[in-house]
Every structure is written in C-alpha cells, then in structure tokens.
Design an enzyme around this catalytic site. Sequence first.
Site, short mmCIF file in Angstrom:
data_model
loop_
_atom_site.label_atom_id
_atom_site.label_comp_id
_atom_site.label_asym_id
_atom_site.label_seq_id
_atom_site.Cartn_x
_atom_site.Cartn_y
_atom_site.Cartn_z
N ASP A 1 29.52 -4.31 25.24
CA ASP A 1 29.52 -5.71 25.65
C ASP A 1 30.59 -5.89 26.73
OD1 ASP A 1 29.07 -8.39 25.84
OD2 ASP A 1 29.54 -8.87 23.76
N ASP B 1 24.84 -8.10 30.43
CA ASP B 1 26.18 -7.64 30.09
C ASP B 1 26.30 -6.94 28.73
OD1 ASP B 1 25.70 -9.90 28.64
OD2 ASP B 1 27.66 -10.82 28.99
N GLU B 2 25.20 -6.62 28.09
CA GLU B 2 25.32 -5.89 26.82
C GLU B 2 24.10 -5.01 26.59
OE1 GLU B 2 25.11 -8.04 23.09
OE2 GLU B 2 24.30 -9.82 24.12
#
Length: 417
Positions: free
Chosen positions: A34, A128-129
């Site tokens: 993350d 983003d993860e």
Amino acid sequence: MRGMVSPSGIVPLGADFPADGSGPDADCHILHLDMDAFFASVEQLRRPEARGRPVIVGGTGPRGVVSSADYLARAKGVHSAMPMTRATRLCPEALVFPPDGRAYRQVSEAVMDILRSVTPLVQPLSLDEAFLDVSGARRRLGGPVRIAAMIRERVRAEQRLTCSVGVAATRFTAKLGSTHCKPDGLLLVPTAHVRGFLDPLPVGALPGVGDRTERTLAKLGVRTVGRLARYEPDMLRMELGDKAGTRLVELARGVDESPVVPETPDKSLGAEETFDEDVADPDVVDRELLRLAEKVGRRLRASGQAGRTVSVKLRRGDFSTITRSRTLPEGTDVAREISALARELYTASGLRGVPLRLVGVRVEGVMPVERAHHQLALGEEESGWRDVERVMDRVTARFGPGAIQSAVLAKRDENDV
C-alpha cells in the site's frame, strides 16, 4: 523497519531472516503493498513548494471532496472523502491540488512493474495498492520478508516514494498488516500468531463490516474480532444471513482461502463530474457529456479496448439518481459515437432542463478492440473519426490535456474567458 507480531507485542525485524525463507515467514507467501498517501506524495515530488507543507488532493469547487491527504494534513483530522470545505477549515495552511490522474497512473504503472518483476501473480486493487503471491519467487529471491524489504527499497530508490507492506499467509491478514504498519513500514504476521493479532481489533476492521453490520454486532455484544471468533456461527447466520455470517466468523478466526488473482481487463470504463452548482441548461449538460465521452474514449483507446453498451448517470440536486443505457451492434472506442448516444439517452431520460448535480458516461461490455469488429457501411471509408481521435491522443500525450479538443468544447472555453 517495522516488526513481527507476537503475543508479547512487536518484535523488530532484522536482516538475519534466513535467506532460504525457513524463518517465521516460511508459510507467509502473501504480500499486500500500500503506497503511503499516494496522490499527495506524488504532488510533493512534482512541486518543490509543497515539500514540508501539508498537502491535500481533491476537488477544489464548493462540492469538492478530499481524494488524498499527506500525514501532516491527517494529523489535523483531514481524511479522504471529507468535504474539501471542512478539510481546509481543519488545515488552512495546507496546499490543495486538483487530482492529476495521468501523473498518478504513470507512477502506479512503474510501481506495478517492480512488483511484476518479482512475480506474475500481482493483483492490483487500485492505483496505490496490490496483492502479491511470492511463493514462486522464494528460490530466486529468498523468503517473503526479504522480498518485501527488497520491494520497499526499490520503490524508494526508483520512485522516491514510500510504501507499507504486510506479510502473511492470507490476503485478509496481509492487508491488515500493511494498514497497521503505515506509514513506511513492513509487518509480518506469522501464522502461529494470527489470532493474537486479530483478537483485539474492532469488528469494523473486517472487510464487509459497514456501519449497519457493526451496529447489529454491537447489539449482540460483539465489538472485537476475538469476541466474534468465539460467537456461535449458527446464531450469527440468523442475524446476518448464511453467507455473510459464515464469512465473518471465518475471517475472525483467520481463515481466508481467497487466492491472488492476476489483473483482469476492466469490464467497463467510465467518468463522471459533479457540478459546483446544479445545472439545468441542456446545452451545458450536453457539452459535459461530450467532454466525459472524450475522456472515456481516450481511456479505451489507450488500453486497446472497445465496448458495446453506453450508459449515462444523471443525479438531481436531491441526490436521486437514474441511469439509462443502450447497446450498440458493435463495439466502439470512438468518442464521437459515445457522446452522440450519451446525449440521446439524456434527452430520452425526461430530465432535460431539470437541475442536475452530477452527470456520468460509462462504456460497458468492454473487450479487446480486435474483437470489436467494425462492419463498414456501403461507401464508408476505412479512415474516419477513429483515426482523427488517435491523432488527438498523440497530441494530448505530448503536450498535455487541453492541447487539442473538439470545436464544441473549445468554443465553450473561449466563451468562458
């Protein structure tokens, strides 16, 4: 580096984890990465004036909401999905930037390339993860903790950004691990200590437990994951239903057999816009639908896809929302065709002239463009609007958004000056 969960607390992770992966991470082949305050962190890299200052990314109009906030702004109480007006009251010294999707996608792609150099089993959840299954990379790169540490160092060195990584035997626990070691951390949850890690957490930490379910559980006296794990499953199924009740008890006990599934193509692509003030003028709504159609068309062409069903989303000022859709005989990635159908759907909706808060355009039934065969009509030439829009794509990629646009939108911008 953050640490390994144990019954006595967090034990520092050293570099002495066995290279062969025979340490406490032996069966912990799932990683969850993350990025830390991703959008805000990218803006701080791009804008020297933002370094050391609180940064908020989101809509800047009166109805704008926060998309991302760095940790300085979060310390003042700012969080994602918060109305921007409230965020700026809480942190008036923050610099506020509108989202730049193109910049974030470029950095995200570079980070995902790092992950795919480790294993093909990468499942992005958002820009983003992502989850990774590193079981096949252990012989080449060492144990999961070593792999996680290597990934973090590469992200820092190559992108000048930080990320947090959870390491566990299951997806669910790995994701919780990354959450608990943010920012800039690495957390291993060994299988033997999963219950010790989960039991003290509030039930709201479990996926699928929203406000309503949390209130239901609270009425049953269940407020922690440990209490939920000990609850009689049959009683819970009576309250929440068979599927939800069974799933929550399994998660509370650390059971999660869901695999890491490599990324699959989007089944739909869309874009929407919330107006600063409700808009009733049909011409303004038509132009916005055209702008959104052009955005969706660019995304389709960039991904090599086309879709058959066009839908519009229309939200009134009272938040009541309707959608209308129509399916084409063949797939398209041409914004001119998408916008024409979107405006027809708007006209047929009965809301033409009704004040609208939000409009959206979506293309569904997405497939690789080579499968979306286009049957030429009698006398139709091969070169047409698709080629024109591809030229526009190249100009936009080189000179940025707004460098070239349709005459209707250009005329609007002229009138706004």
